[in-house]
Write an enzyme that holds these catalytic residues in place. Structure first.
Site, mmCIF file in Angstrom:
data_model
loop_
_atom_site.group_PDB
_atom_site.id
_atom_site.type_symbol
_atom_site.label_atom_id
_atom_site.label_comp_id
_atom_site.label_asym_id
_atom_site.label_seq_id
_atom_site.Cartn_x
_atom_site.Cartn_y
_atom_site.Cartn_z
ATOM 1 N N GLY A 208 70.044 107.385 47.697
ATOM 2 C CA GLY A 208 71.485 107.204 47.880
ATOM 3 C C GLY A 208 72.326 108.015 46.913
ATOM 4 O O GLY A 208 73.531 107.794 46.800
ATOM 5 N N SER B 77 67.550 110.448 49.842
ATOM 6 C CA SER B 77 68.517 111.480 50.227
ATOM 7 C C SER B 77 67.930 112.533 51.159
ATOM 8 O O SER B 77 68.287 113.705 51.062
ATOM 9 C CB SER B 77 69.147 112.123 48.985
ATOM 10 O OG SER B 77 69.858 111.144 48.235
ATOM 11 N N ASN C 133 66.002 103.124 57.435
ATOM 12 C CA ASN C 133 66.191 101.885 56.676
ATOM 13 C C ASN C 133 67.698 101.642 56.637
ATOM 14 O O ASN C 133 68.404 102.278 55.860
ATOM 15 C CB ASN C 133 65.608 102.056 55.264
ATOM 16 C CG ASN C 133 65.923 100.872 54.365
ATOM 17 O OD1 ASN C 133 66.382 99.836 54.829
ATOM 18 N ND2 ASN C 133 65.675 101.038 53.068
ATOM 19 N N TRP C 134 68.164 100.760 57.509
ATOM 20 C CA TRP C 134 69.611 100.534 57.596
ATOM 21 C C TRP C 134 70.155 99.812 56.378
ATOM 22 O O TRP C 134 71.362 99.756 56.176
ATOM 23 C CB TRP C 134 69.939 99.706 58.840
ATOM 24 C CG TRP C 134 69.771 100.414 60.149
ATOM 25 C CD1 TRP C 134 69.272 101.681 60.360
ATOM 26 C CD2 TRP C 134 70.119 99.906 61.447
ATOM 27 N NE1 TRP C 134 69.275 101.973 61.702
ATOM 28 C CE2 TRP C 134 69.798 100.909 62.394
ATOM 29 C CE3 TRP C 134 70.661 98.710 61.896
ATOM 30 C CZ2 TRP C 134 70.013 100.730 63.770
ATOM 31 C CZ3 TRP C 134 70.875 98.535 63.266
ATOM 32 C CH2 TRP C 134 70.554 99.548 64.182
ATOM 33 N N LYS C 135 69.296 99.195 55.592
ATOM 34 C CA LYS C 135 69.739 98.366 54.461
ATOM 35 C C LYS C 135 70.737 97.316 54.974
ATOM 36 O O LYS C 135 70.615 96.871 56.112
ATOM 37 C CB LYS C 135 70.311 99.239 53.342
ATOM 38 C CG LYS C 135 69.340 100.387 52.984
ATOM 39 C CD LYS C 135 69.665 101.071 51.706
ATOM 40 C CE LYS C 135 68.628 102.166 51.457
ATOM 41 N NZ LYS C 135 68.779 102.835 50.190
ATOM 42 N N HIS D 34 60.604 97.919 48.504
ATOM 43 C CA HIS D 34 61.669 98.916 48.320
ATOM 44 C C HIS D 34 62.210 98.793 46.896
ATOM 45 O O HIS D 34 62.292 97.694 46.345
ATOM 46 C CB HIS D 34 62.782 98.689 49.350
ATOM 47 C CG HIS D 34 63.761 99.817 49.351
ATOM 48 N ND1 HIS D 34 64.769 99.904 48.426
ATOM 49 C CD2 HIS D 34 63.853 100.927 50.120
ATOM 50 C CE1 HIS D 34 65.448 101.030 48.638
ATOM 51 N NE2 HIS D 34 64.915 101.660 49.658
ATOM 52 N N GLU E 195 59.409 107.061 47.151
ATOM 53 C CA GLU E 195 60.860 107.155 47.018
ATOM 54 C C GLU E 195 61.243 107.176 45.542
ATOM 55 O O GLU E 195 61.337 106.115 44.905
ATOM 56 C CB GLU E 195 61.538 105.955 47.689
ATOM 57 C CG GLU E 195 61.261 105.832 49.177
ATOM 58 C CD GLU E 195 62.359 105.037 49.888
ATOM 59 O OE1 GLU E 195 62.969 105.591 50.806
ATOM 60 O OE2 GLU E 195 62.611 103.897 49.485
ATOM 61 N N GLU F 94 65.071 98.745 45.766
ATOM 62 C CA GLU F 94 66.198 97.818 45.628
ATOM 63 C C GLU F 94 65.700 96.376 45.541
ATOM 64 O O GLU F 94 66.297 95.547 44.856
ATOM 65 C CB GLU F 94 67.184 98.020 46.800
ATOM 66 C CG GLU F 94 67.938 99.346 46.625
ATOM 67 C CD GLU F 94 68.373 100.011 47.917
ATOM 68 O OE1 GLU F 94 68.401 99.360 48.973
ATOM 69 O OE2 GLU F 94 68.684 101.227 47.854
ATOM 70 N N GLY G 225 67.596 106.396 54.543
ATOM 71 C CA GLY G 225 68.625 105.379 54.369
ATOM 72 C C GLY G 225 69.928 105.820 55.006
ATOM 73 O O GLY G 225 70.118 105.710 56.219
ATOM 74 N N GLY G 226 70.820 106.359 54.206
ATOM 75 C CA GLY G 226 72.171 106.717 54.661
ATOM 76 C C GLY G 226 72.193 107.493 55.976
ATOM 77 O O GLY G 226 72.977 107.171 56.881
HETATM 78 P P1 PGA Z 1 68.723 107.255 51.185
HETATM 79 O O1 PGA Z 1 67.827 105.926 51.105
HETATM 80 O O2 PGA Z 1 68.173 108.087 52.320
HETATM 81 O O3 PGA Z 1 70.114 106.754 51.474
HETATM 82 O O4 PGA Z 1 68.613 107.945 49.884
HETATM 83 C C1 PGA Z 1 66.441 105.963 51.281
HETATM 84 C C2 PGA Z 1 65.863 104.581 51.093
HETATM 85 O O5 PGA Z 1 66.314 103.868 50.185
HETATM 86 O O6 PGA Z 1 64.959 104.151 51.829
#
Ligand code: PGA
Length: 246
Positions: free
Chosen positions: A170, A209, A9-11, A93, A164, A95, A230-231
């Site tokens: 993050g 994470s 997930n590049w966001k 998600h 999640e 967010e 994500g990251g």
């Molecule tokens: P993260 O994000 O791996 O940076 O914690 C995961 C996500 O939000 O899908």
């Protein structure tokens, strides 16, 4: 046997130049023993499609409109995403739920739109830290799932669920493998209450994470069928290392 899925997930990250390098490096990474996908900002779908066509890596989007078409300025429909051969679309998600006030019901409608265009929704659920501390984790994920189960019941086996925990996204804080497994089992039981066969085949990803150094033990748990990353999905080496841990 469920084939593991590692989805990035590049966001809201990337640029034409940075994506070109990342996508090339992912392609060059060669075959891994699991399925790989990247969910990119919609403006980069065309670039991603060109870079990954003919590879074993799938691509997708991070959100979709609940509407089919029309006067919804700024929105992107499922049929538009399908035009770029998306395989996956993330819906719900945390967010989106928190910054855009997306409700459980809205997320369910989005999941149904994705299925209608024959793509796979990755439906995200997860509790906040205060919900966990109050002992509400199971109730929260079941409440989030409920409208989705109702909206897609006839095609339940075609969805992917991502657990999640919001406090792990993050932050560098990861749920322990046992903590994650426990919630994954609750999710699978909720799926089984609608369709036992589907519950056995649906992949439930862990996200929050996940990194090369903790992926292996998380992915070894019986109900953890992959990761939503994500990251660590922004660095080809890390993303591929997670994939090989799967
Ligand atoms: P993260 O994000 O791996 O940076 O914690 C995961 C996500 O939000 O899908």
């Amino acid at each position: 046997m469920r084939k593991k899925l590692i989805a990035g997930n590049w966001k809201m990250n990337g640029s034409l130049a940075a994506n070109a390098t990342l996508l090339d490096n992912l392609r060059a990474g060669g075959a891994v023993g699991c399925e790989l996908a990247v969910c990119v900002p919609a403006v980069y779908l065309s670039q991603t499609q060109s870079a990954l066509t003919g590879s074993s890596i799938a691509w997708g989007a991070q959100d979709v409109s609940e509407h089919e078409s029309g006067a919804y300025t700024g929105e992107i429909s499922a049929t538009m995403l399908k035009d770029f051969a998306c395989g996956y679309v993330i819906v719900g998600h945390s967010e989106r739920r928190s910054y855009h006030r997306e409700s459980d019901e809205l997320v369910a409608i989005k999941a149904a739109q994705v299925l209608k265009s024959n793509m796979t929704p990755i439906v995200c659920v997860g509790e906040t830290l205060s919900e966990r501390e109050q002992g509400h984790t199971d109730a929260v994920v079941i409440r989030q799932l409920q409208p989705v189960l109702a909206a897609v019941s006839s095609r339940l086996s075609e969805i992917v669920v991502a657990y999640e925990p919001v406090w792990a996204i993050g932050t560098g804080k990861t749920a322990t493998p046992d903590m994650a497994q426990q919630v994954h089992a609750v999710i699978r039981a909720a799926l089984a209450s609608v369709d036992v066969h589907a519950a056995n085949t649906i992949r439930i990803l862990y996200g929050g994470s996940m990194k090369p150094d903790n992926a292996k033990e998380l992915l070894a748990m019986s109900d953890i069928d992959g990761g939503l990353i994500g990251g660590a999905s922004l660095k080809a080496a890390d993303f591929l290392a997670i994939a090989s841990a799967a």
